[in-house]
Design an enzyme around this catalytic site. Structure first.
Site, mmCIF file in Angstrom:
data_model
loop_
_atom_site.group_PDB
_atom_site.id
_atom_site.type_symbol
_atom_site.label_atom_id
_atom_site.label_comp_id
_atom_site.label_asym_id
_atom_site.label_seq_id
_atom_site.Cartn_x
_atom_site.Cartn_y
_atom_site.Cartn_z
ATOM 1 N N GLU A 1 -1.923 -9.298 2.837
ATOM 2 C CA GLU A 1 -1.795 -9.955 4.153
ATOM 3 C C GLU A 1 -3.138 -10.374 4.746
ATOM 4 O O GLU A 1 -3.225 -11.339 5.497
ATOM 5 C CB GLU A 1 -1.056 -9.045 5.147
ATOM 6 N N CYS B 76 0.828 -1.202 0.000
ATOM 7 C CA CYS B 76 0.000 0.000 0.000
ATOM 8 C C CYS B 76 0.869 1.261 0.000
ATOM 9 O O CYS B 76 1.472 1.575 -1.008
ATOM 10 C CB CYS B 76 -0.995 -0.052 1.159
ATOM 11 N N HIS C 43 -3.828 -4.960 0.139
ATOM 12 C CA HIS C 43 -3.145 -5.591 1.271
ATOM 13 C C HIS C 43 -3.286 -7.108 1.167
ATOM 14 O O HIS C 43 -4.294 -7.662 1.632
ATOM 15 C CB HIS C 43 -3.783 -5.132 2.581
HETATM 16 N N1 GLN Z 1 -1.792 6.680 2.725
HETATM 17 C C1 GLN Z 1 -1.952 5.907 1.535
HETATM 18 C C2 GLN Z 1 -3.304 6.093 0.887
HETATM 19 O O1 GLN Z 1 -4.233 6.527 1.501
HETATM 20 C C3 GLN Z 1 -1.679 4.438 1.799
HETATM 21 C C4 GLN Z 1 -2.667 3.816 2.733
HETATM 22 C C5 GLN Z 1 -2.196 2.519 3.310
HETATM 23 O O2 GLN Z 1 -0.998 2.211 3.341
HETATM 24 N N2 GLN Z 1 -3.113 1.706 3.821
HETATM 25 O O3 GLN Z 1 -3.466 5.798 -0.267
#
Ligand code: GLN
Length: 538
Positions: A517, A390, A515
């Site tokens: 995970e 992410c 994600h």
């Molecule tokens: N801050 C980033 C976004 O909002 C990544 C978010 C995250 O890592 N869950 O896109």
């Protein structure tokens, strides 16, 4: 009244005593696993007595990881334990909070649904709690519904929930409800004695509310001694056979096995008037043995900014463990605080010296971002396997844009709104959103993988579903430039958003917007984690 021949749902309520983080979540998940291993269908609900509507607006330091469900709920991390132990997908409805309960009661009141009445904690709030629990029971169709009450017995905010489950005992019947109380038994360091007084007090507290526990699970560093067990039983008004011990073990995945050995599931089934069956735990035992016997170490750098509270990255740790078990590797996690790298207090070169792989962790905001970028740079230049998740993926794109494409000051508009090269930018549809709760791009969406990429070779499928939680994404205007310089987009959403990237020619350099995970399971590790560790141990 239910018809006589209709199947009755069985409810197991799990409360906690003495202090939080006592292991209720793992105990709940373990009970679920043992019942499921006997052929019963099981679901699990986590109740969180805070006033936030969901965990999404909380700092990980407050709460630990936000677990994202398939349907886009931002939930408590215990749902992650349930999904991993039970190998099922849960809905956002499986996490009930005080905020949700009050919000819907107040909305009903405004609509006039309680016209003429005084709206009160009892019965309106308690009725709402019960109806939500029963709704999950009904929709899941589960034989057994586990309901874990967050917090500790005695907390003011937990009272309406305890009152609701007390009422459920009356309404659902004695044979269909069971109260399990998980409480701490500390050991005095001076005498080595197991002290049961805190448990006695928390049971008293529970009884004061009108709940007599049916089972006590004592959390203790060591197996419970006979004397302590008898004492707890006496004070809790239970036979000693109803007192079980959840002691420290090497891996959380072993907890169901130590509880099984003590006969916990059989005791529960007897008490619920359900048939006991021989559990099928072979695969689980095999998985635990793999974890315990793995001897070849693999060192993983965890680069993030909540490194002081490891629970912030719980699913990532577990996903790494699942992959390591599969490969018979022993994972060693080394934590690097991105803010220290940023402030020049930690040399990022150490990361490549001390590790076989790097995971750049998710996150928000500018603090620590430059530190993560510095870590990505050394990892890329030294060709050390890297997985960016992410925010970690977004920063990998920024690092590449700056140092390979030569786009000086390339950035995300989340960090620098006036960057000349916004390689990461707000998702178009996010521009008009002003509310911050539950408004990110959340939950599972299909992703189409590009044939011939490393990511495709790991998933071995064209369409994959992974869970998202973000507002920013790779700016489509830069994709051609990035690709011309050696970065490859390995997967797009069906509406054309960049979901995965990789570096051509690298040993393993993968960025994942979703994600992976969250969907990793024991015995079925997430492909990207498996790929990372394979590359790290090659
Ligand atoms: N801050 C980033 C976004 O909002 C990544 C978010 C995250 O890592 N869950 O896109």
């Amino acid at each position: 009244m239910q018809k006589k021949w209709a199947k009755m749902t069985k409810y197991i309520f799990i409360t906690g005593g003495v202090l939080s983080s006592v292991g209720k979540g793992i105990t709940t998940a373990s009970i679920g696993l043992l019942l499921k291993a006997r052929g019963y269908s099981v679901t699990a609900i986590k109740i969180d007595p805070y006033i936030n509507v969901d965990a999404g607006t909380m700092n990980p330091y407050m709460h630990g990881e936000i677990f994202v469900t398939e349907d886009g709920g931002e939930t408590d991390l215990d749902l992650g334990h349930y999904e991993r132990f039970l190998n099922i997908n849960l809905s956002k409805k499986n996490n009930i909070t005080t905020g949700q309960i009050y919000l819907s009661v107040i909305e009903k009141e405004r609509r006039g649904e309680y016209l003429g009445q005084t709206v009160q904690v009892i019965p309106h709030i308690t009725n709402e709690i019960k109806s939500r629990i029963r709704e999950v029971a009904k929709e899941s169709g589960a034989d057994i519904v586990l309901v874990e009450i967050g917090g500790t017995v005695g907390d003011i905010e937990g009272l309406p929930f305890l009152e609701a489950i007390r009422q459920m005992r009356l309404e659902e019947g004695f044979d269909n409800t069971l109260f399990v109380h998980v409480a701490l038994v500390p050991i005095l360091s001076t005498t080595g004695e197991q002290k049961t007084k805190p448990v006695q007090h928390s049971v008293q507290e529970l009884r004061r509310i009108g709940i007599q526990p049916d089972i006590i699970v004592a959390r203790c560093p060591k197996p419970l001694e006979e004397e302590a067990r008898n004492k707890i039983a006496l004070y809790a008004n239970l036979p000693p056979e109803a007192v079980f011990s959840n002691y420290d073990v090497e891996t959380i995945y072993e907890v169901p096995l130590i509880l099984e050995k003590q006969g916990l599931a059989s005791y529960i089934l007897r008490r619920l008037k359900l048939e006991d069956r021989k559990p099928d735990l072979d695969a689980w035992i095999d998985f635990v043995n793999k974890i315990k016997t793995a001897s070849k170490p693999v060192r993983i750098a965890m680069v993030g900014k909540y490194t002081k509270l490891r629970d912030s990255y719980l699913s990532i740790i577990e996903a790494t463990r699942h992959a390591a078990a599969e490969l018979r590797l022993k994972p060693i996690f080394n934590w690097y605080e991105a803010t220290l790298i940023e402030r020049g207090k930690l040399d990022p070169a150490r990361i490549v010296e001390e590790n076989d792989a790097v995971i750049v962790l998710p996150g928000f905001g500018s603090r620590g971002a430059e530190g993560k970028i510095a870590a990505i740079k050394v990892a890329r230049e030294n060709n050390i396997p890297l997985l960016g998740i992410c925010f970690g993926m977004q920063l990998a794109v920024i690092e590449f844009a700056r140092n390979v494409l030569g786009l000086e000051d390339a950035n995300s508009t989340e960090i620098d709104p006036s960057t000349p090269h916004p390689v990461i930018d707000l998702i178009e549809s996010q521009r008009y959103i002003t509310m911050l709760g539950g408004t990110m791009r959340l939950g599972a969406y299909p992703i189409k993988l590009e044939k011939g990429t490393l990511v495709y070779s790991l998933y071995k499928r064209e369409i994959v579903y992974e869970r998202h939680r973000h507002r920013y994404e790779v700016n489509p205007r830069y994709v051609d430039k990035l690709e011309a310089a050696g970065m490859k987009v390995s997967g797009y959403s069906l509406d054309g958003r960049v979901e995965f990237i990789e570096l051509k020619g690298a040993k393993f350099f993968v960025g994942s917007q979703p994600h992976p995970e969250y969907k990793s399971r024991p015995m079925n590790p997430a492909p990207l984690f498996l790929g990372l560790l394979k590359a790290a141990s090659a």
